[in-house]
Design a protein around this motif. Structure first.
Motif, mmCIF file in Angstrom:
data_model
loop_
_atom_site.group_PDB
_atom_site.id
_atom_site.type_symbol
_atom_site.label_atom_id
_atom_site.label_comp_id
_atom_site.label_asym_id
_atom_site.label_seq_id
_atom_site.Cartn_x
_atom_site.Cartn_y
_atom_site.Cartn_z
ATOM 1 N N LEU A 49 0.799 -1.217 0.000
ATOM 2 C CA LEU A 49 0.000 0.000 0.000
ATOM 3 C C LEU A 49 0.841 1.280 0.000
ATOM 4 O O LEU A 49 0.385 2.315 -0.470
ATOM 5 C CB LEU A 49 -0.935 0.009 1.214
ATOM 6 C CG LEU A 49 -1.984 -1.105 1.233
ATOM 7 C CD1 LEU A 49 -2.629 -1.209 2.602
ATOM 8 C CD2 LEU A 49 -3.016 -0.888 0.148
ATOM 9 N N LEU A 50 2.048 1.200 0.540
ATOM 10 C CA LEU A 50 2.889 2.390 0.648
ATOM 11 C C LEU A 50 3.761 2.569 -0.588
ATOM 12 O O LEU A 50 4.230 1.596 -1.172
ATOM 13 C CB LEU A 50 3.759 2.310 1.901
ATOM 14 C CG LEU A 50 3.018 2.285 3.230
ATOM 15 C CD1 LEU A 50 3.998 2.216 4.394
ATOM 16 C CD2 LEU A 50 2.114 3.504 3.377
ATOM 17 N N LEU A 81 -0.917 7.459 4.435
ATOM 18 C CA LEU A 81 -1.785 6.513 5.138
ATOM 19 C C LEU A 81 -2.214 7.135 6.456
ATOM 20 O O LEU A 81 -1.411 7.757 7.150
ATOM 21 C CB LEU A 81 -1.036 5.205 5.416
ATOM 22 C CG LEU A 81 -1.870 4.122 6.086
ATOM 23 C CD1 LEU A 81 -1.706 2.799 5.350
ATOM 24 C CD2 LEU A 81 -1.457 3.943 7.534
ATOM 25 N N TRP A 120 -8.832 1.315 -1.219
ATOM 26 C CA TRP A 120 -8.098 2.432 -0.621
ATOM 27 C C TRP A 120 -8.473 2.711 0.841
ATOM 28 O O TRP A 120 -7.844 3.546 1.489
ATOM 29 C CB TRP A 120 -8.295 3.702 -1.446
ATOM 30 C CG TRP A 120 -9.731 4.178 -1.448
ATOM 31 C CD1 TRP A 120 -10.724 3.765 -2.270
ATOM 32 C CD2 TRP A 120 -10.322 5.124 -0.567
ATOM 33 N NE1 TRP A 120 -11.899 4.401 -1.958
ATOM 34 C CE2 TRP A 120 -11.681 5.252 -0.924
ATOM 35 C CE3 TRP A 120 -9.830 5.888 0.490
ATOM 36 C CZ2 TRP A 120 -12.554 6.101 -0.263
ATOM 37 C CZ3 TRP A 120 -10.711 6.740 1.151
ATOM 38 C CH2 TRP A 120 -12.056 6.840 0.777
ATOM 39 N N VAL A 142 -8.807 2.823 8.293
ATOM 40 C CA VAL A 142 -7.529 3.011 7.599
ATOM 41 C C VAL A 142 -7.813 3.565 6.210
ATOM 42 O O VAL A 142 -8.721 3.094 5.524
ATOM 43 C CB VAL A 142 -6.774 1.668 7.441
ATOM 44 C CG1 VAL A 142 -5.441 1.887 6.752
ATOM 45 C CG2 VAL A 142 -6.590 0.979 8.765
ATOM 46 N N LYS A 143 -7.031 4.571 5.814
ATOM 47 C CA LYS A 143 -7.149 5.138 4.464
ATOM 48 C C LYS A 143 -5.762 5.249 3.852
ATOM 49 O O LYS A 143 -4.807 5.595 4.537
ATOM 50 C CB LYS A 143 -7.701 6.556 4.454
ATOM 51 C CG LYS A 143 -8.960 6.813 5.104
ATOM 52 C CD LYS A 143 -9.444 8.222 4.824
ATOM 53 C CE LYS A 143 -8.764 9.242 5.692
ATOM 54 N NZ LYS A 143 -9.441 10.541 5.703
ATOM 55 N N VAL A 144 -5.675 5.001 2.561
ATOM 56 C CA VAL A 144 -4.452 5.220 1.807
ATOM 57 C C VAL A 144 -4.707 6.398 0.884
ATOM 58 O O VAL A 144 -5.727 6.451 0.205
ATOM 59 C CB VAL A 144 -4.063 3.972 0.974
ATOM 60 C CG1 VAL A 144 -2.885 4.266 0.072
ATOM 61 C CG2 VAL A 144 -3.743 2.814 1.885
ATOM 62 N N GLY A 148 0.139 6.786 -2.297
ATOM 63 C CA GLY A 148 0.017 5.402 -1.863
ATOM 64 C C GLY A 148 -0.689 4.580 -2.926
ATOM 65 O O GLY A 148 -1.253 5.118 -3.872
#
Length: 176
Positions: A49-50, A81, A120, A142-144, A148
């Motif tokens: 994700l990163l 994130l 996402w 959690v959000k990206v 990301g």
């Protein structure tokens, strides 16, 4: 005929720029965090994700004491994130939080509705009932964010494993 040749040259120039931009593959030079907000985090899912970059910073805050904890991860200065844990009244739905708070259009739900996710963003809800503590729910969101990466299976893995590790910390018990 002249316009066709000019268009062809412009197309070749655009393709050259696009190909040239792809030849330099960026690398991840930072170490992935082993925890977020004090909870062990699945690094394999997190790594998908990163983005690539040189420096990762994770900042933790408690904007509302004993109710909300946040962690924000930045890569090379860009927020990529965010994770938020929040105490809620009983009856919180992971799907409702994903749709209404995060703006997820059509989340996938699992775990009897206690987890909802998209490529996402993801939300889980931990129910705290009985045991001498006040009944409540705790949500994990959690959000990206760009740059990301969006990845539905990585987001599902992240929220499920993070929530499992969070539950092992017995968040429902009252601390004296």
């Amino acid at each position: 005929m002249r316009h066709g040749w000019r268009g062809a040259c412009l197309s070749v120039a655009v393709i050259t720029i696009a190909v040239g931009g792809c030849s330099e593959e960026q690398k991840r030079e930072y170490t992935l965090p082993k925890s977020l907000c004090g909870v062990p985090t699945p690094t394999q899912a997190l790594s998908r994700l990163l983005p690539a970059g040189k420096h990762l910073a994770v900042d933790e805050a408690t904007p509302v004491a004993d109710a909300i904890t946040t962690c924000k991860a930045t890569v090379d200065g860009d927020l990529v994130l965010s994770l938020e844990r929040e105490n809620r009244e009983v009856g919180a739905s992971a799907r409702d939080i994903a749709v209404n708070q995060l703006g997820v259009k059509q989340p996938v739900s699992t775990g009897s509705g206690s987890v909802s996710y998209a490529d996402w963003a993801a939300v889980s809800v931990v129910e705290c009932r009985g045991g001498g503590a006040a009944d409540k729910d705790i949500s994990v969101a959690v959000k990206v964010l760009q740059p990301g990466h969006r990845d539905k299976s990585a987001m599902k893995e992240l929220i499920l494993q993070y929530t499992s590790a969070f539950k092992k910390q017995q968040p429902c018990t009252e601390t004296p």
